[in-house]
Design a protein around this motif. Sequence first.
Motif, PDB file in Angstrom:
ATOM      1  N   ASP A   1      39.019  49.511  44.852  1.00 52.19           N
ATOM      2  CA  ASP A   1      38.876  49.269  45.829  1.00 52.19           C
ATOM      3  C   ASP A   1      37.173  49.526  46.370  1.00 52.19           C
ATOM      4  O   ASP A   1      36.757  49.515  47.389  1.00 52.19           O
ATOM      5  CB  ASP A   1      39.178  50.968  46.386  1.00 52.19           C
ATOM      6  N   GLY A   2      36.531  47.760  45.808  1.00 51.23           N
ATOM      7  CA  GLY A   2      35.572  47.621  45.306  1.00 51.23           C
ATOM      8  C   GLY A   2      34.600  48.075  44.524  1.00 51.23           C
ATOM      9  O   GLY A   2      33.325  47.433  45.245  1.00 51.23           O
TER      10      GLY A   2
ATOM     11  N   SER B   1      46.987  46.313  53.756  1.00 45.23           N
ATOM     12  CA  SER B   1      46.107  45.459  53.837  1.00 45.23           C
ATOM     13  C   SER B   1      45.825  44.258  52.862  1.00 45.23           C
ATOM     14  O   SER B   1      46.884  44.662  52.223  1.00 45.23           O
ATOM     15  CB  SER B   1      44.500  46.148  53.684  1.00 45.23           C
ATOM     16  N   ASP B   2      45.462  43.747  52.892  1.00 42.85           N
ATOM     17  CA  ASP B   2      44.746  42.228  51.831  1.00 42.85           C
ATOM     18  C   ASP B   2      44.108  42.374  51.061  1.00 42.85           C
ATOM     19  O   ASP B   2      44.311  42.371  49.964  1.00 42.85           O
ATOM     20  CB  ASP B   2      44.550  40.890  52.654  1.00 42.85           C
ATOM     21  N   ALA B   3      43.001  43.086  50.910  1.00 38.12           N
ATOM     22  CA  ALA B   3      42.101  43.600  49.736  1.00 38.12           C
ATOM     23  C   ALA B   3      42.481  44.005  48.754  1.00 38.12           C
ATOM     24  O   ALA B   3      43.616  44.980  48.696  1.00 38.12           O
ATOM     25  CB  ALA B   3      41.114  44.217  50.277  1.00 38.12           C
ATOM     26  N   PRO B   4      42.429  43.839  47.608  1.00 36.09           N
ATOM     27  CA  PRO B   4      43.194  44.202  46.287  1.00 36.09           C
ATOM     28  C   PRO B   4      42.454  45.518  46.058  1.00 36.09           C
ATOM     29  O   PRO B   4      41.213  45.786  46.800  1.00 36.09           O
ATOM     30  CB  PRO B   4      42.367  43.937  45.208  1.00 36.09           C
ATOM     31  N   LEU B   5      43.857  46.707  45.878  1.00 39.92           N
ATOM     32  CA  LEU B   5      43.140  47.882  45.798  1.00 39.92           C
ATOM     33  C   LEU B   5      42.466  48.547  43.928  1.00 39.92           C
ATOM     34  O   LEU B   5      41.411  48.471  44.218  1.00 39.92           O
ATOM     35  CB  LEU B   5      44.638  48.463  45.322  1.00 39.92           C
ATOM     36  N   ILE B   6      42.774  47.273  43.040  1.00 41.39           N
ATOM     37  CA  ILE B   6      42.696  46.983  41.929  1.00 41.39           C
ATOM     38  C   ILE B   6      42.377  45.492  41.763  1.00 41.39           C
ATOM     39  O   ILE B   6      43.206  45.271  41.778  1.00 41.39           O
ATOM     40  CB  ILE B   6      43.278  48.341  40.791  1.00 41.39           C
ATOM     41  N   GLU B   7      40.929  45.110  40.983  1.00 43.35           N
ATOM     42  CA  GLU B   7      40.759  44.428  40.774  1.00 43.35           C
ATOM     43  C   GLU B   7      40.086  43.955  39.456  1.00 43.35           C
ATOM     44  O   GLU B   7      38.904  44.821  39.185  1.00 43.35           O
ATOM     45  CB  GLU B   7      40.122  43.288  41.785  1.00 43.35           C
TER      46      GLU B   7
END
Lengths: 298, 332
Positions: free
Chosen positions: B73-74, B2-8
């Motif tokens: 994961d958000g 997926s495009d959403a970062p796993l860790i941000e």
Amino acid sequence: MSAPLTAPAGTAAIPPGARPVTGFWRRALRHRSFVLGAVLSLFVLGAALLSLVWTPWSAYDIDVASKLHPPSAAHWLGTDVLGRDIVSLLLVGARSTIMVGVIAVGIGLSFGVGLGLVAAARKGWTEELIMRMSDFTFAFPAVLSAIMLAAVAGPGMVTSITAIGIFQIPTFVRVTRGSANAIWAREFVLAARAAGKGSFRITIEHVLPNILSILIVQATIQFALAILAEAALSYLGLGTQPPQPSWGRMLNDAQTLLFQSPMLAVYPGAAIAIAVLGLNLLGDGLRDLLDPRLARER
Amino acid sequence: MSDAPLIEVKDLGVRLNTSHGPAQAVRGVSFALRRGETLGLVGESGCGKSVTALALMGLLPDSAVISGSIRLDGAELVGLPDTAYCRLRGNRISMIFQEPMTALNPMHTIGHQVAEPLLRHTGVSAAEARHEAIALLDRVGLPDAAKRVDAYPHQFSGGQRQRITIAMALACQPDVLIADEPTTALDVTIQGQILDLIASLVEERGMSMILISHDLGVIAENVERMMVMYGGTVVESGETNAVFTRMGHPYTQGLFRARPRLGARKGTRLKTIAGTVPELADLPAGCTFADRCTIAEARCRAALPAVVDVGAAHGVRCIRTDVSMDAGGVGA
Ligand SMILES: Nc1ncnc2c1ncn2[C@@H]1O[C@H](COP(=O)(O)OP(=O)(O)OP(=O)(O)O)[C@@H](O)[C@H]1O
Ligand code: SF4
Ligand SMILES: [Mg+2]
């Protein structure tokens, strides 16, 4: 759990959690100070157990007519100032000694180690509070707390054991906290935390096993101190009450007759020395045996 | 993927109590990592690499003040209570440490230590965990894993122990692996093997990895993206290839020139960066590198320079990139 990896064949042959128990005993029997310490400690324990079923004479019968006899066939080590048989006194005295030592050290160990571990695990104000409290307790010598306790509960063995036990707590708190803090600073604790372990599990699985040897050695020292403290308290009339014999009281009774019959002091002194030495050697041996790094075959 | 970062990580700051009083060990660190991506963190000793890693793991001392945001994961991790963090550590985020000789508990068998995270985080039985531990030890290349599972750490070499700690870290198939100088304490010959092992495991399990090293060579060969740290800030970041072909920050350039090279003529001295890493407590107000930078100007010391984009996703925290990159200081 997530998809397991395939295990290589033949792994099931090893039973889970197999521990090299036989190896421990083989090493133990080869460890000289452990063996000697075990023999001496068992000797004292045996004496205490024996006294429950048999003594050459009654340890309580006073026979002033036959006081201060030298060793003879009837009285192997002679008699004391009240005519009691020394061997019988020593045997029964072993009981009080072991009881005082075990219970007092037990109190000191359980509370002291518990508090020390909590102090090291929690840090911050918890640690501060525990250390202040233990400093405060430490400022009262065993004798003083025994006098205070005796004022409330009356003198006797329970009072002296409790007082000695309480007096031992701060020592165990300090030793435990100090060595536990050193373990908490080790990298394997960080690695364990990185693996998701909380402070309780880390304390039980990482800190405690690694400071166990220090605690064992400290406990043997404290056991010796407890025996000596009991002697002092008995002397002040706060410990074991007559006619219940104890090595400490025998030693103190002998003081007044030191020039007349010095052997009266030697016997309980030697008994105390044997118990203390035995425990120290045992502690030393256990420390070595419990350390897997030293577990190589000699 | 997926495009959403796993860790941000956004604007991460860490304030530590040092012997010289409180100090800002890390500031303004931001990055995002998608599943399966690898990121390198490089810099001299004391620049804040480990502190950054420990902040991600939630393993800094209680006295540390952490600012900014770390999302897995958000879900926000900054300020997460320790009990909740315990459920993530070793399960979703794992870490490998520098010193394999001390990262294992001498009092427990290696099997026990590898099985532990499984027992903690998954519902397996002791027998299953043991079975799995043997499989893991086998996978990380420990010879005779089934036979040696009940041995104690002191019975293994440094390289073998690092394999064991890797097995420990990977037991629960974490999403993110942080490797803090995993090979620094090892022989050069072993270093390569361990890095290859980590790389293959990361690929095989689709993990994201943050690899920390002070060795540019290790970074160049093992990660897709990299961040260069200095004095607690990221001074340059970008695709590894892009950074190596067009180094923008004078510090990165200096680090590159200072690397030891095979085949260098005997007697040629390494070009070191003059000066030393500044004490955290008295970090300069402006660019942290100003005291050692050969092209520093007065305005460098005024305020912390902003990140300048010098290419696609290639940022440099320097106000004189025009000069530093023009000099092409790279090769030298
Ligand atoms: N627990 C701590 N308390 C106080 N200061 C700390 C603590 N941990 C690290 N520091 C300080 O923070 C700074 C950054 O340390 P860090 O360990 O992150 O460096 P590093 O980049 O990992 O270096 P190395 O390559 O030597 O591992 C150093 O100045 C260090 O002294
Ligand atoms: S901002 Fe100034 S001092 Fe800092 S690296 Fe760039 S040129 Fe050097
Ligand atoms: Mg470090």
